[in-house]
Design a protein around this motif. Structure first.
Motif, short mmCIF file in Angstrom:
data_model
loop_
_atom_site.label_atom_id
_atom_site.label_comp_id
_atom_site.label_asym_id
_atom_site.label_seq_id
_atom_site.Cartn_x
_atom_site.Cartn_y
_atom_site.Cartn_z
N VAL A 118 3.01 1.36 3.24
CA VAL A 118 1.72 1.38 3.94
C VAL A 118 1.24 -0.04 4.16
N THR A 119 0.32 -0.18 5.09
CA THR A 119 -0.34 -1.45 5.35
C THR A 119 -1.80 -1.34 4.96
N LEU A 120 -2.29 -2.32 4.24
CA LEU A 120 -3.70 -2.39 3.89
C LEU A 120 -4.36 -3.47 4.74
N GLY A 121 -5.39 -3.07 5.46
CA GLY A 121 -6.08 -3.99 6.35
C GLY A 121 -5.98 -3.52 7.80
N GLY A 122 -6.60 -4.26 8.69
CA GLY A 122 -6.53 -3.93 10.11
C GLY A 122 -7.14 -2.58 10.42
N ASP A 123 -6.41 -1.77 11.19
CA ASP A 123 -6.90 -0.44 11.55
C ASP A 123 -6.24 0.66 10.71
N HIS A 124 -5.65 0.27 9.59
CA HIS A 124 -4.93 1.22 8.74
C HIS A 124 -5.87 1.90 7.75
N VAL A 125 -5.55 3.14 7.41
CA VAL A 125 -6.31 3.91 6.44
C VAL A 125 -5.32 4.49 5.42
N VAL A 126 -5.55 4.21 4.15
CA VAL A 126 -4.66 4.66 3.08
C VAL A 126 -5.47 5.51 2.10
N LEU A 127 -5.10 6.77 1.96
CA LEU A 127 -5.80 7.69 1.07
C LEU A 127 -4.98 7.92 -0.21
N MET A 128 -5.69 8.06 -1.34
CA MET A 128 -5.02 8.33 -2.61
C MET A 128 -5.85 9.30 -3.43
N PRO A 129 -5.25 9.95 -4.43
CA PRO A 129 -5.97 10.97 -5.20
C PRO A 129 -7.00 10.35 -6.14
N GLY A 130 -7.66 11.23 -6.91
CA GLY A 130 -8.63 10.78 -7.90
C GLY A 130 -8.01 9.91 -8.97
N TYR A 131 -8.88 9.29 -9.78
CA TYR A 131 -8.43 8.29 -10.74
C TYR A 131 -9.26 8.40 -12.01
N GLY A 132 -8.57 8.50 -13.15
CA GLY A 132 -9.21 8.28 -14.44
C GLY A 132 -9.80 9.47 -15.16
N SER A 133 -9.64 10.69 -14.67
CA SER A 133 -10.29 11.85 -15.29
C SER A 133 -9.62 12.24 -16.61
N PRO A 134 -10.37 12.41 -17.69
CA PRO A 134 -9.78 12.86 -18.95
C PRO A 134 -9.55 14.37 -19.01
N PHE A 135 -10.18 15.12 -18.11
CA PHE A 135 -10.05 16.58 -18.10
C PHE A 135 -9.44 17.06 -16.78
N VAL A 136 -8.87 18.25 -16.83
CA VAL A 136 -8.44 18.96 -15.63
C VAL A 136 -8.98 20.38 -15.69
N TYR A 159 2.74 13.60 -3.78
CA TYR A 159 3.99 13.27 -3.08
C TYR A 159 4.25 14.23 -1.93
N GLN A 160 3.88 15.48 -2.10
CA GLN A 160 4.19 16.48 -1.09
C GLN A 160 3.20 16.50 0.07
N SER A 161 2.06 15.86 -0.07
CA SER A 161 1.04 15.94 0.97
C SER A 161 1.22 14.84 2.01
N PRO A 162 1.15 15.17 3.29
CA PRO A 162 1.21 14.14 4.33
C PRO A 162 -0.11 13.39 4.47
N TRP A 163 -1.17 13.89 3.84
CA TRP A 163 -2.49 13.29 4.02
C TRP A 163 -2.82 12.25 2.96
N LEU A 164 -2.08 12.21 1.88
CA LEU A 164 -2.25 11.18 0.87
C LEU A 164 -1.09 10.20 0.99
N HIS A 165 -1.41 8.94 1.17
CA HIS A 165 -0.40 7.94 1.48
C HIS A 165 0.03 7.13 0.26
N HIS A 166 -0.60 7.36 -0.86
CA HIS A 166 -0.48 6.52 -2.06
C HIS A 166 -0.48 7.44 -3.27
#
Length: 516
Positions: A118-136, A159-166
């Motif tokens: 992926v590219t960070l910057g410019g017109d690029h958009v990089v989505l990633m899941p949540g971070y740091g939760s101790p519970f599920v 990994y399986q989702s096309p909408w999360l890039h990271h």
């Protein structure tokens, strides 16, 4: 992770996938839908932006930032012209911005599979899941402490989702693994269960070193000397404090030429004044100092200006998410980051204080996500799964959020106005009073014309009622279960996999178990 390559073009080398993704394999990063085609919204005018930047300079000049327990950082900053008094550092106006000027405004974050770079910057958009939760939580087992199995599950779903890039970082805390060893298992999961970019450990400089060493086994030390393959999340202890854990980890990632994401965390009224203007100015001040330190360690080190901010319910003291004031600060910070000349990580994402994947959760998340993506942010954390103000990763909300990510990324594409889009030929096939369902234009485009959510529709009321009236959350449950059942791990060279597992085993053997 055995694939080494040189690709500096940032262009996709394989056809972009459209429509619903194949359930039997992971979807690559879509190089079309993760680039915006509509302009970012400019909330503030030049006068307002300059006022915020001047306030940030005032904070750094008159109040300053403390570096606690990190003499190396203090020496680097003092040598660059800052005023150091014990652990407090102050800066002449304009100095910190000047120190930030060697940071790249755009860079690639390389993945094991080049299609997922992926590219960070410019017109690029990089989505990633949540971070740091101790519970599920999920609708089958309810709320519970997260385990390593849960962590691995969310890496697989991402990994399986096309909408999360990271792939993310600490998607949830694997609480069944000792604190001092968790980073090894998490980095191993990111490297072996996915081929998307990822984040390493930051909870001590030594854990940062371990994370980088593991990545080098996969990508090669020479490649990583010139290219970023991972990120470290450096949280500022707002207000205005860097402890030696965070500044030490920052220096480790910067020295290795890996991406440093500096993320102040300001809850208005607690870690800073109440107004969005004050939150934006203090966030800018704190972030610039971390970016400047990264550049002093290694000029040109890739960085991201991050933020994590929220408002409070001033009656109860509880945190709120997706509030209009926080969303306004998000939009302002993207403008400020663009002016600074570095990629921006949003303070939003699909965040909520709700305890369940309900209407409040989706309302909070939608407000935060709209402001984030319209603002021009380049990297969006917490784009899927977040509940309870970040305490919980929800399997069902993860799936619900994926659908919203896909819809939002589709919206960022705008629409075409060429002859094919207008479908003039279809009018000749039909005429007044006739439908367009069977026209050649419809046949050419029906599979890709509209975004298709992955959660099945409820159907007619009578059918929905006969099935027990399942909500979106209930309909999301079989989806995540099927995704995990369909998951196929990416291949890895056996010698690389052996080297990774040996490294983890050897490092764990040297460590006593520490649970706190």
């Amino acid at each position: 992770m055995e694939i080494l390559y040189e690709d500096t073009s940032g262009k996709c080398t394989r056809p972009a996938r459209r429509g619903r993704f194949a359930r039997q394999s992971a979807a690559p990063v879509n190089k079309q839908t993760n680039r915006r085609k509509i302009p970012a919204y400019a909330l503030l005018d030049e006068t307002a932006l300059q006022a915020i930047e001047q306030q940030a300079d005032w904070i750094l000049d008159k109040i300053g930032v403390e570096f606690r327990g990190d003499q190396i950082a203090l020496d680097l900053i003092a040598a660059a012209g800052a005023r150091v008094a014990e652990q407090r550092v102050t800066f002449e106006p304009g100095l910190v911005r000047k120190l930030c000027s060697t940071a790249p405004f755009e860079f690639q974050l390389h993945a094991r599979d080049p299609a997922n770079t992926v590219t960070l910057g410019g017109d690029h958009v990089v989505l990633m899941p949540g971070y740091g939760s101790p519970f599920v939580t999920d609708l089958r087992q309810g709320r519970r402490y997260a385990t390593l199995n849960d962590f691995q599950n969310f890496v697989k779903l991402t990994y399986q989702s096309p909408w999360l890039h990271h792939s993310g970082g600490t998607v949830c805390e694997p609480t069944d693994v000792p604190v001092n060893k968790r980073h090894l298992d998490m980095v191993l999961a990111h490297l072996t269960l996915s081929t998307k970019p990822f984040m390493g450990g930051v909870t001590s400089p030594e854990r940062a070193e371990d994370s980088i060493a593991m990545a080098r086994l996969v990508f090669g030390a020479e490649f990583m000397e010139q290219n970023a393959v991972m990120q470290g999340n450096i949280n500022v202890n707002s207000p205005l404090v860097y402890d030696d854990t965070m500044s030490g980890a920052l220096r480790v990632y910067a020295a290795a030429n890996q991406c440093v994401c500096v993320s102040p965390a300001i809850f208005a009224g607690a870690m800073g004044p109440l107004s969005p203007a004050a939150v934006a100015a203090q966030t800018l001040a704190e972030a610039m100092v971390g970016i400047a330190l990264a550049q002093l360690v290694r000029p040109g080190c890739p960085v991201v200006m991050g933020s994590f901010h929220s408002t409070m319910n001033l009656k109860s003291g509880a945190l709120t998410f997706g509030s209009p004031e926080a969303n306004l600060a998000t939009m302002a910070l993207s403008q400020l980051g663009h002016r600074l000349g570095v990629p921006v990580r949003s303070g939003g994402g699909q965040i909520t204080a709700s305890n369940a994947p309900d209407g409040q959760a989706m309302q909070d998340s939608t407000g935060a996500m709209w402001s984030t993506l319209l603002s021009g942010a380049h990297q969006v954390w917490h784009a899927a799964g977040w509940l309870e103000g970040g305490l919980v990763m929800s399997y069902e909300k993860f799936i619900m959020d994926l659908d919203h990510c896909g819809a939002m990324l589709t919206m960022l594409q705008g629409f075409e106005t060429d002859a094919e889009a207008f479908g003039q030929d279809a009018y000749f096939e039909t005429g007044p009073g006739k439908n367009f369902l069977s026209t050649q234009n419809t046949m050419r485009h029906y599979a890709t014309a509209n975004f298709q959510p992955d959660i099945p529709e409820g159907g007619p009321f009578e059918t929905w009622a006969e099935n027990g009236g399942p909500t979106s959350a209930h309909r999301a449950t079989p989806r995540w279960q099927q995704m995990l059942a369909d998951y196929t791990p990416p291949t890895m060279d056996p010698s690389t996999l052996q080297a990774l597992t040996d490294f983890v085993s050897d490092r764990k053997a040297l460590m006593p178990d520490e649970w706190y």
